[in-house]
Design a protein around this motif. Structure first.
Motif, PDB file in Angstrom:
ATOM      1  N   GLU A 169       0.830  -1.399  -0.103  1.00  7.03           N
ATOM      2  CA  GLU A 169       0.193   0.104  -0.026  1.00  7.03           C
ATOM      3  C   GLU A 169       0.878   1.445   0.029  1.00  7.03           C
ATOM      4  O   GLU A 169       0.633   2.281  -0.807  1.00  7.03           O
ATOM      5  CB  GLU A 169      -0.954   0.047   1.148  1.00  7.03           C
ATOM      6  N   VAL A 170       1.866   1.162   0.747  1.00  5.88           N
ATOM      7  CA  VAL A 170       2.860   2.439   0.782  1.00  5.88           C
ATOM      8  C   VAL A 170       3.569   2.770  -0.379  1.00  5.88           C
ATOM      9  O   VAL A 170       3.528   3.637  -0.895  1.00  5.88           O
ATOM     10  CB  VAL A 170       3.666   2.266   1.978  1.00  5.88           C
ATOM     11  N   ILE A 171       4.100   1.670  -1.013  1.00  5.34           N
ATOM     12  CA  ILE A 171       4.994   1.676  -2.284  1.00  5.34           C
ATOM     13  C   ILE A 171       3.719   2.244  -3.398  1.00  5.34           C
ATOM     14  O   ILE A 171       4.220   2.854  -4.073  1.00  5.34           O
ATOM     15  CB  ILE A 171       5.217   0.216  -2.577  1.00  5.34           C
ATOM     16  N   SER A 172       2.629   1.587  -3.530  1.00  3.65           N
ATOM     17  CA  SER A 172       1.745   1.915  -4.539  1.00  3.65           C
ATOM     18  C   SER A 172       1.288   3.235  -4.446  1.00  3.65           C
ATOM     19  O   SER A 172       0.768   3.944  -5.482  1.00  3.65           O
ATOM     20  CB  SER A 172       0.637   0.932  -4.628  1.00  3.65           C
ATOM     21  N   THR A 173       1.289   3.764  -3.298  1.00  3.84           N
ATOM     22  CA  THR A 173       0.772   5.325  -3.068  1.00  3.84           C
ATOM     23  C   THR A 173       1.733   6.460  -2.865  1.00  3.84           C
ATOM     24  O   THR A 173       2.309   7.038  -3.770  1.00  3.84           O
ATOM     25  CB  THR A 173      -0.130   5.183  -1.822  1.00  3.84           C
ATOM     26  N   TRP A 174       2.565   6.251  -1.986  1.00  3.93           N
ATOM     27  CA  TRP A 174       3.690   7.201  -1.396  1.00  3.93           C
ATOM     28  C   TRP A 174       4.848   6.924  -2.334  1.00  3.93           C
ATOM     29  O   TRP A 174       5.286   7.880  -3.038  1.00  3.93           O
ATOM     30  CB  TRP A 174       4.095   7.186   0.077  1.00  3.93           C
ATOM     31  N   GLY A 175       4.986   5.738  -2.750  1.00  3.59           N
ATOM     32  CA  GLY A 175       6.321   5.446  -3.555  1.00  3.59           C
ATOM     33  C   GLY A 175       6.123   5.937  -4.810  1.00  3.59           C
ATOM     34  O   GLY A 175       6.833   6.355  -5.633  1.00  3.59           O
ATOM     35  N   VAL A 176       4.923   5.463  -5.525  1.00  2.00           N
ATOM     36  CA  VAL A 176       4.754   5.770  -7.039  1.00  2.00           C
ATOM     37  C   VAL A 176       4.663   7.590  -6.952  1.00  2.00           C
ATOM     38  O   VAL A 176       5.230   8.219  -7.993  1.00  2.00           O
ATOM     39  CB  VAL A 176       3.086   5.403  -7.419  1.00  2.00           C
TER      40      VAL A 176
END
Length: 524
Positions: A207-214
């Protein structure tokens, strides 16, 4: 620059030890990764961190929400513009971490020689005799469990060693080996050499990667608790579905014996390695930790992949100076061949983040003066063997030429960053200015230039200092255009003080289909 370069085999003049460290635009060839947090998130402090030598900013999602980290990142962007210092972004995942959650957020005193029950029933409240954990069936009688905030605070007074006495169903009864007070809402739990059957990339991580990371196009993903090459492959497959994050490099964080056993296959799959010595120091006997560090860093060096060492100056979380042992530890990491030093609590919640970065940079710089580059170069050439690949041959030749003519700098033209990384692999004693030439690409909807990712991702590699060429000078440029870019690179070197009149400079570039190494002697 090279005249001051010593070898450990040569006697070091005692008087030279008393000479003050020379200030330089590059505090050291070894890079510094700083973890950002409550004490290192204002524009003012971040600007000072960048000027002190931080080149990679680590965002640790084991604490803090996305909004908190976003505010910190926005401040970092302002600091980058203010200081004109490049900085890469690393996202650190939670991974399969065992946790105790103290929902009441109250201090929990634990007394030595008393008993404590660990239960997977997370509805129960944490007390001095019972702690709820997020995983069941993890230990057997005789196992040792480490519990507390050691990984966050570096303080044994908030951590406790437990010895498993008996197992009652899902509950684990432990004997407390030392008195401590657990404070805060979150504690880590570590059972020595026990495999935790949880995914390396958790749903929260995704979830963190797909939101904040992207959203922020992170340069590096630090994959916590990497245990096998398959962990890296699965993470890379996940990133490949997230647009630009397909370019994000994955650094495997080795934290336990399983990662050690599978190290070779992990190294083959990963873009770099982080030796998480906090957890490793619990999973391995203390006398074995340095052996793993030396072996792992050597393997990374020979593979030409960055090795990052953690947990070096824990005491600077609360103190202005490191201990003698810590200062020596930093130096030994550099002499072992580490590309970067990662600072955790020291910069995240420490009282002296800027001073910590500065002192670690100075220790690295002094250590590099006595790094035996000649021995390392011969060892690397022998390991690579013959016949060398074309690019490897060019890279090693550029380094050898640089050393023979006492060049002040090596300038490397690159579009993917691979050529510059190979030069850095041979550990030249002078900085490598990596001139990243943009490439034009399209997704059939719009045209964009590559290069920014490649430039930032070299900020974790020892001795490599990137500059992004003007997008108008694309990778397929003519020889005349290459000369224009070279002039810009030389001017940049002069402006930052690494190139002076009458210096010799080694240039590695492509001319047509050929790779060329040439030596330039500068006039006034």
């Amino acid at each position: 620059m090279n005249s001051n370069h010593l070898l450990l085999q040569e006697p070091i003049r005692m008087a030279s030890i008393l000479e003050p460290s020379r200030s330089s635009y590059f505090p050291s060839m070894t890079k510094i990764v700083g973890t950002l947090g409550p004490k290192s998130r204002s524009v003012e402090v971040l600007s000072k961190c960048l000027l002190a030598g931080m080149s990679v900013a680590r965002f640790d999602f084991t604490w803090g929400d996305a909004e908190f980290h976003q505010e910190t990142l926005e401040n970092l962007k302002i600091a980058i513009k203010k200081t004109k210092k490049l900085c890469a972004v690393m996202l650190d995942t939670n991974g399969p971490e065992l946790l105790v959650v103290n929902k009441g957020d109250h201090a929990i005193p634990l007394e030595a020689d008393s008993f404590l029950v660990l239960t997977p029933d997370q509805q129960k409240e944490a007390t001095s005799s019972l702690l709820p954990i997020n995983f069941g069936g993890l230990a057997k009688p005789g196992d040792t469990i480490f519990l507390g905030q050691y990984l966050f605070t570096g303080s044994e007074t908030t951590s406790v060693w437990l010895e498993v006495s008996e197992v009652k169903g899902d509950d684990i009864v432990c004997l407390i080996k030392n008195s401590a007070v657990l404070t805060g809402t979150l504690y880590t739990l570590h059972v020595s050499q026990v495999r935790v059957d949880l995914p390396t990339l958790s749903d929260k991580d995704k979830e963190v990667i797909s939101t904040w990371g992207v959203k922020n196009g992170v340069d590096f993903l630090s994959l916590s608790h990497t245990r096998s090459g398959q962990d890296i492959r699965e993470a890379r497959e996940y990133l490949s579905k997230l647009g630009d994050l397909s370019q994000t490099q994955i650094f495997a964080k080795i934290e336990n014996v399983e990662g050690l056993v599978n190290f070779d296959e992990i190294l083959q799959e990963a873009d770099g390695i982080i030796l998480a010595r906090g957890n490793l120091g619990i999973d391995l006997p203390p006398e074995k930790v340095f052996l793993f560090q030396k072996a792992a860093v050597y393997k990374c060096n020979m593979a030409g992949k960055p090795a990052v060492v953690t947990r070096v100056v824990d005491s600077m979380t609360d103190n202005l100076r490191p201990t003698r042992a810590e200062a020596t530890d930093v130096a030994n990491a550099v002499l072992d061949g580490a590309d970067a030093i990662l600072l955790g609590a020291e910069t995240m919640r420490g009282l002296y983040p800027v001073e910590t970065i500065s002192i670690v940079g100075k220790i690295c710089g002094e250590s590099e003066k006595v790094y035996n580059q000649d021995s390392y170069f011969k060892k690397t050439v022998k390991y690579v063997g013959e016949p060398m690949s074309h690019l490897e041959s060019i890279a090693s030749s550029a380094v050898r030429a640089g050393i023979k003519v006492k060049a002040s700098v090596i300038i490397c033209f690159t579009s993917s960053g691979r050529a510059a990384r190979l030069i850095a692999k041979y550990r030249p004693t002078m900085p490598v200015l990596s001139v990243v030439i943009p490439r034009l690409k399209t997704n059939q909807l719009r045209w964009t230039f590559t290069g920014a990712f490649e430039a930032r991702q070299s900020l974790i590699i020892r001795g490599l200092f990137p500059m992004l060429a003007d997008p108008r000078h694309a990778a397929e440029s003519t020889g005349a255009t290459n000369e224009t870019v070279l002039k810009v690179a030389l001017d940049h070197g002069r402006n930052i003080g690494v190139i002076k009149p009458h210096d010799r400079v080694v240039v590695c570039q492509k001319v047509g289909d050929d790779s060329v190494v040439k030596i330039i002697e500068l006039e006034e």
